[in-house]
Scaffold this motif. Structure first.
Motif, PDB file in Angstrom:
ATOM      1  N   VAL A  84       9.744  47.832 -21.316  1.00 39.84           N
ATOM      2  CA  VAL A  84      10.073  46.468 -20.919  1.00 39.84           C
ATOM      3  C   VAL A  84      11.005  46.527 -19.707  1.00 39.84           C
ATOM      4  CG1 VAL A  84       9.875  45.604 -23.291  1.00 39.84           C
ATOM      5  CG2 VAL A  84      12.120  46.266 -22.396  1.00 39.84           C
ATOM      6  N   GLN A  85      11.164  45.385 -19.042  1.00 43.12           N
ATOM      7  CA  GLN A  85      12.101  45.272 -17.909  1.00 43.12           C
ATOM      8  C   GLN A  85      13.379  44.522 -18.289  1.00 43.12           C
ATOM      9  OE1 GLN A  85       8.505  44.978 -16.996  1.00 43.12           O
ATOM     10  NE2 GLN A  85       9.012  47.144 -16.753  1.00 43.12           N
ATOM     11  N   SER A  86      13.424  43.956 -19.480  1.00 41.24           N
ATOM     12  CA  SER A  86      14.647  43.339 -19.980  1.00 41.24           C
ATOM     13  C   SER A  86      14.525  43.168 -21.486  1.00 41.24           C
ATOM     14  CB  SER A  86      14.903  41.960 -19.324  1.00 41.24           C
ATOM     15  OG  SER A  86      13.977  41.004 -19.801  1.00 41.24           O
ATOM     16  N   TRP A  87      15.686  43.083 -22.144  1.00 43.31           N
ATOM     17  CA  TRP A  87      15.729  42.799 -23.578  1.00 43.31           C
ATOM     18  C   TRP A  87      16.558  41.553 -23.832  1.00 43.31           C
ATOM     19  CZ3 TRP A  87      12.799  44.275 -27.382  1.00 43.31           C
ATOM     20  CH2 TRP A  87      12.165  45.526 -27.363  1.00 43.31           C
ATOM     21  N   VAL A  88      16.101  40.755 -24.787  1.00 51.18           N
ATOM     22  CA  VAL A  88      16.863  39.627 -25.322  1.00 51.18           C
ATOM     23  C   VAL A  88      17.231  39.975 -26.748  1.00 51.18           C
ATOM     24  CG1 VAL A  88      16.797  37.189 -25.971  1.00 51.18           C
ATOM     25  CG2 VAL A  88      15.701  37.951 -23.849  1.00 51.18           C
TER      26      VAL A  88
ATOM     27  N   GLY B 220       6.315  41.674 -14.857  1.00 50.13           N
ATOM     28  CA  GLY B 220       7.472  41.916 -15.708  1.00 50.13           C
ATOM     29  C   GLY B 220       7.140  41.776 -17.181  1.00 50.13           C
ATOM     30  N   VAL B 221       7.775  42.633 -17.976  1.00 53.46           N
ATOM     31  CA  VAL B 221       7.602  42.612 -19.428  1.00 53.46           C
ATOM     32  C   VAL B 221       8.972  42.393 -20.051  1.00 53.46           C
ATOM     33  CG1 VAL B 221       6.792  43.867 -21.452  1.00 53.46           C
ATOM     34  CG2 VAL B 221       5.693  44.251 -19.229  1.00 53.46           C
ATOM     35  N   VAL B 222       9.078  41.373 -20.874  1.00 48.56           N
ATOM     36  CA  VAL B 222      10.348  41.064 -21.530  1.00 48.56           C
ATOM     37  C   VAL B 222      10.236  41.397 -23.018  1.00 48.56           C
ATOM     38  CG1 VAL B 222       9.711  38.611 -21.818  1.00 48.56           C
ATOM     39  CG2 VAL B 222      12.095  39.299 -22.008  1.00 48.56           C
ATOM     40  N   GLY B 223      11.269  42.041 -23.539  1.00 44.11           N
ATOM     41  CA  GLY B 223      11.331  42.336 -24.969  1.00 44.11           C
ATOM     42  C   GLY B 223      12.247  41.343 -25.666  1.00 44.11           C
ATOM     43  N   ILE B 224      11.782  40.811 -26.777  1.00 43.02           N
ATOM     44  CA  ILE B 224      12.560  39.845 -27.564  1.00 43.02           C
ATOM     45  C   ILE B 224      12.862  40.463 -28.920  1.00 43.02           C
ATOM     46  CG2 ILE B 224      12.627  37.536 -28.584  1.00 43.02           C
ATOM     47  CD1 ILE B 224      12.440  37.339 -25.614  1.00 43.02           C
ATOM     48  N   ALA B 225      14.136  40.678 -29.215  1.00 45.09           N
ATOM     49  CA  ALA B 225      14.568  41.154 -30.537  1.00 45.09           C
ATOM     50  C   ALA B 225      15.396  40.037 -31.155  1.00 45.09           C
ATOM     51  CB  ALA B 225      15.387  42.433 -30.406  1.00 45.09           C
ATOM     52  N   ALA B 226      14.747  39.205 -31.939  1.00 49.43           N
ATOM     53  CA  ALA B 226      15.385  37.986 -32.433  1.00 49.43           C
ATOM     54  C   ALA B 226      14.813  37.635 -33.794  1.00 49.43           C
ATOM     55  CB  ALA B 226      15.160  36.837 -31.459  1.00 49.43           C
ATOM     56  N   GLY B 227      15.493  36.727 -34.479  1.00 46.63           N
ATOM     57  CA  GLY B 227      14.997  36.229 -35.749  1.00 46.63           C
ATOM     58  C   GLY B 227      15.340  37.140 -36.909  1.00 46.63           C
ATOM     59  N   SER B 228      15.232  36.608 -38.104  1.00 49.49           N
ATOM     60  CA  SER B 228      15.516  37.323 -39.349  1.00 49.49           C
ATOM     61  C   SER B 228      14.835  36.567 -40.474  1.00 49.49           C
ATOM     62  CB  SER B 228      17.033  37.368 -39.582  1.00 49.49           C
ATOM     63  OG  SER B 228      17.561  36.051 -39.675  1.00 49.49           O
ATOM     64  N   ALA B 229      14.956  37.088 -41.689  1.00 49.55           N
ATOM     65  CA  ALA B 229      14.357  36.402 -42.828  1.00 49.55           C
ATOM     66  C   ALA B 229      14.943  35.002 -42.979  1.00 49.55           C
ATOM     67  CB  ALA B 229      14.598  37.220 -44.100  1.00 49.55           C
ATOM     68  N   LYS B 230      16.233  34.853 -42.671  1.00 46.27           N
ATOM     69  CA  LYS B 230      16.880  33.557 -42.797  1.00 46.27           C
ATOM     70  C   LYS B 230      16.561  32.641 -41.621  1.00 46.27           C
ATOM     71  CE  LYS B 230      21.417  31.513 -43.743  1.00 46.27           C
ATOM     72  NZ  LYS B 230      22.876  31.796 -43.928  1.00 46.27           N
ATOM     73  N   TYR B 231      16.399  33.231 -40.428  1.00 49.72           N
ATOM     74  CA  TYR B 231      16.181  32.429 -39.218  1.00 49.72           C
ATOM     75  C   TYR B 231      14.943  32.880 -38.453  1.00 49.72           C
ATOM     76  CZ  TYR B 231      21.094  31.195 -40.014  1.00 49.72           C
ATOM     77  OH  TYR B 231      22.272  30.770 -40.556  1.00 49.72           O
ATOM     78  N   PRO B 232      13.764  32.780 -39.043  1.00 50.65           N
ATOM     79  CA  PRO B 232      12.557  33.186 -38.304  1.00 50.65           C
ATOM     80  C   PRO B 232      12.268  32.270 -37.122  1.00 50.65           C
ATOM     81  CG  PRO B 232      11.962  32.100 -40.366  1.00 50.65           C
ATOM     82  CD  PRO B 232      13.445  32.312 -40.415  1.00 50.65           C
ATOM     83  N   GLY B 233      12.713  31.015 -37.211  1.00 54.37           N
ATOM     84  CA  GLY B 233      12.453  30.071 -36.126  1.00 54.37           C
ATOM     85  C   GLY B 233      13.110  30.483 -34.820  1.00 54.37           C
ATOM     86  N   ALA B 234      14.237  31.205 -34.898  1.00 52.78           N
ATOM     87  CA  ALA B 234      14.897  31.661 -33.673  1.00 52.78           C
ATOM     88  C   ALA B 234      13.987  32.580 -32.880  1.00 52.78           C
ATOM     89  CB  ALA B 234      16.201  32.367 -34.018  1.00 52.78           C
ATOM     90  N   ALA B 235      13.200  33.385 -33.574  1.00 57.04           N
ATOM     91  CA  ALA B 235      12.255  34.274 -32.896  1.00 57.04           C
ATOM     92  C   ALA B 235      11.167  33.467 -32.196  1.00 57.04           C
ATOM     93  CB  ALA B 235      11.637  35.231 -33.910  1.00 57.04           C
ATOM     94  N   VAL B 236      10.615  32.492 -32.896  1.00 56.90           N
ATOM     95  CA  VAL B 236       9.541  31.675 -32.329  1.00 56.90           C
ATOM     96  C   VAL B 236      10.036  30.918 -31.097  1.00 56.90           C
ATOM     97  CG1 VAL B 236       7.979  29.746 -32.785  1.00 56.90           C
ATOM     98  CG2 VAL B 236       8.383  31.464 -34.557  1.00 56.90           C
ATOM     99  N   LEU B 237      11.242  30.359 -31.188  1.00 64.34           N
ATOM    100  CA  LEU B 237      11.764  29.571 -30.080  1.00 64.34           C
ATOM    101  C   LEU B 237      12.149  30.451 -28.890  1.00 64.34           C
ATOM    102  CD1 LEU B 237      13.884  27.069 -32.176  1.00 64.34           C
ATOM    103  CD2 LEU B 237      11.873  26.506 -30.802  1.00 64.34           C
TER     104      LEU B 237
END
Length: 478
Positions: free
Chosen positions: A285-289, A225-242
């Motif tokens: 991918v098989q799912s997106w976040v 399985g391959v998961v896609g993560i579309a998260a984080g921004s300039a203000k909240y880069p930590g959300a992407a890492v977590l």
């Protein structure tokens, strides 16, 4: 609760009269005996309401009196007291009292005021006990009085128990806050009733172990399985890492990250494939976040994910965007709101003003089910009790967790973990239930020292303690 009543009626029809009540009373008295340690000479107060709940308590009190306990019964509805139970208590040496000071003096109080048919808070004649000082152990009979057995709602005064002894099956109100916080330690006494599959359940360790994705000899990173993560921004880069940290622990074979925090993600996790060119360019991918720390532009990202034809987990800023739009058709969705976000989602679906978030928290099962129905989505409603609801009406209550999980970024880890389980092939209802279980278990392990924890502590504990514990073969071989 209708299923429970029907099962009890069916059992009573085939068994000698009074059999179920005697089974319940003996189980209840056995638990009380263990709690007291020394029964002889102990002081026991029975708070007896009308009907069978009071009868269970009175019969149990009679059994304790036969073992030498000093048992007193305070009758809340003397004209409707269970006659057989009261006669048994008196025959065993128990006595009726109207002295409420017995409550504070008792070593053990049996709460038989209201049973599973109770609605609303305690009546005036019983409400005073909810705030009364006491030194002994309060044992609730089937459900703490004032707690709605089927939902966990507490609409008024309720008597807080140290222990609840329930009969035949766990009542949802004992597992879902706020009712769960009134139940104390819950003991189940089997009384021989046959129940259909419950509409509200809780995964146990064996269930989670069975559902966890495990690679076989033919697996490669894509088949896992391959998961896609579309998260984080300039203000909240930590959300992407977590979010990525959570996804790496969920069983998928490959993580594709899309967003402005690509440099931060690959610096921390070099195994992740990153892109800043949009979802279409990310690869299959098989799912997106979508949504954790998403900020501006999350609407376009959500559009692209919804058009990909795979399950989409929507969290945080993605939920805010979805609430503005209302329900969408033709998508496989998993929504992970807290109660504030749930209020906005309900408003977006109904066109009405957002309901009070505190009210939604007090009726968690109904809230999660309503959202699942309106959006045609699996809903993981976060909070002191996490509830997972499916559009088909099924609900699961998560039995793991700790208040220490109320920390910044914890929800981002959960979103990534859940998205990875989706990509690994779990159905949305199972993926959400397993993710909540693992996340709560990891939180418990991370907080074992009793000190504050971080979201990354939780992500690390998913692998090191949570999954590690579940991957080990159980001692009993199950």
């Amino acid at each position: 609760m209708e299923q429970v009543r029907a099962a009890e009626a069916a059992a009573m029809a085939r068994l000698p009269e009074g059999t179920l009540m005697q089974r319940a009373a003996h189980g209840l008295a056995a638990v009380c005996g263990r709690l007291l340690g020394r029964v002889y000479g102990s002081r026991v107060l029975v708070l007896a309401g009308s009907g069978d709940n009071g009868g269970d308590a009175l019969y149990a009190g009679a059994l304790l009196a036969r073992r030498g306990a000093r048992v007193r019964a305070l009758l809340l509805s003397p004209e409707r007291v269970h006659a057989g139970g009261l006669a048994a208590l008196r025959a065993a040496g128990g006595r009726v009292t109207d002295d409420q000071r017995e409550f504070a003096a008792a070593d053990l109080v049996l709460d038989g005021i209201v049973g599973i048919g109770g609605r609303g808070g305690l009546r005036p004649e019983a409400a005073g006990f909810a705030g009364m000082a006491r030194r002994g152990t309060v044992v609730a009979v089937d459900v703490p009085s004032g707690v709605v057995a089927g939902t966990g709602e507490v609409a008024g005064a309720a008597l807080r128990a140290d222990v609840t002894v329930c009969f035949g099956t766990y009542k949802p109100g004992l597992l879902v806050d706020p009712g769960a916080s009134y139940a104390g330690v819950v003991h189940l006494v089997e009384i021989g009733i046959e129940l259909p599959e419950a509409a509200v359940t809780a995964l146990q360790e064996a269930d989670v172990r069975r559902l966890l994705p495990v690679p076989d000899v033919e697996s490669d990173k894509y088949r896992r399985g391959v998961v896609g993560i579309a998260a984080g921004s300039a203000k909240y880069p930590g959300a992407a890492v977590l979010s990525v940290a959570g996804a790496l622990r969920g069983g998928a074979g490959l993580i594709r990250y899309v967003g402005s925090a690509a440099a931060e993600v690959v610096r921390r996790f070099p195994e992740v494939v990153v892109s800043d060119a949009g979802l279409a360019a990310a690869g299959r991918v098989q799912s997106w976040v979508v949504g954790p720390g998403g900020g501006d532009g999350v609407g376009e990202v959500l559009d692209q994910a919804l058009g990909a034809g795979v399950p989409v987990l929507v969290d945080a800023d993605g939920l805010t965007e979805l609430a503005r739009r209302g329900p969408v058709a033709g998508a496989s969705l998993v929504l992970t709101p807290h109660t504030g976000e749930a209020a906005r989602l309900l408003a977006g679906a109904t066109g009405q003003a957002p309901p009070d978030a505190a009210g939604l928290a007090a009726s968690r099962l109904a809230t999660a089910r309503r959202l699942a129905e309106l959006y045609g989505a699996t809903v993981l409603l976060k909070g002191s009790t996490t509830v997972v609801a499916d559009p088909d009406g099924r609900c699961r209550v998560n039995p793991t967790g700790t208040p220490w999980l109320a920390t910044a970024g914890s929800g981002d880890v959960l979103a990534g973990l859940l998205g990875s389980l989706l990509a690994a092939g779990l159905a949305p209802f199972d993926a959400a239930s397993v993710a909540a279980y693992l996340h709560g278990l990891a939180g418990r392990h991370a907080a074992e020292r009793g000190t504050p924890i971080t979201a990354m502590d939780v992500a690390t504990a998913v692998n090191h303690q949570g999954l590690g514990e579940l991957r080990r073969p159980p001692r009993d071989g199950s």
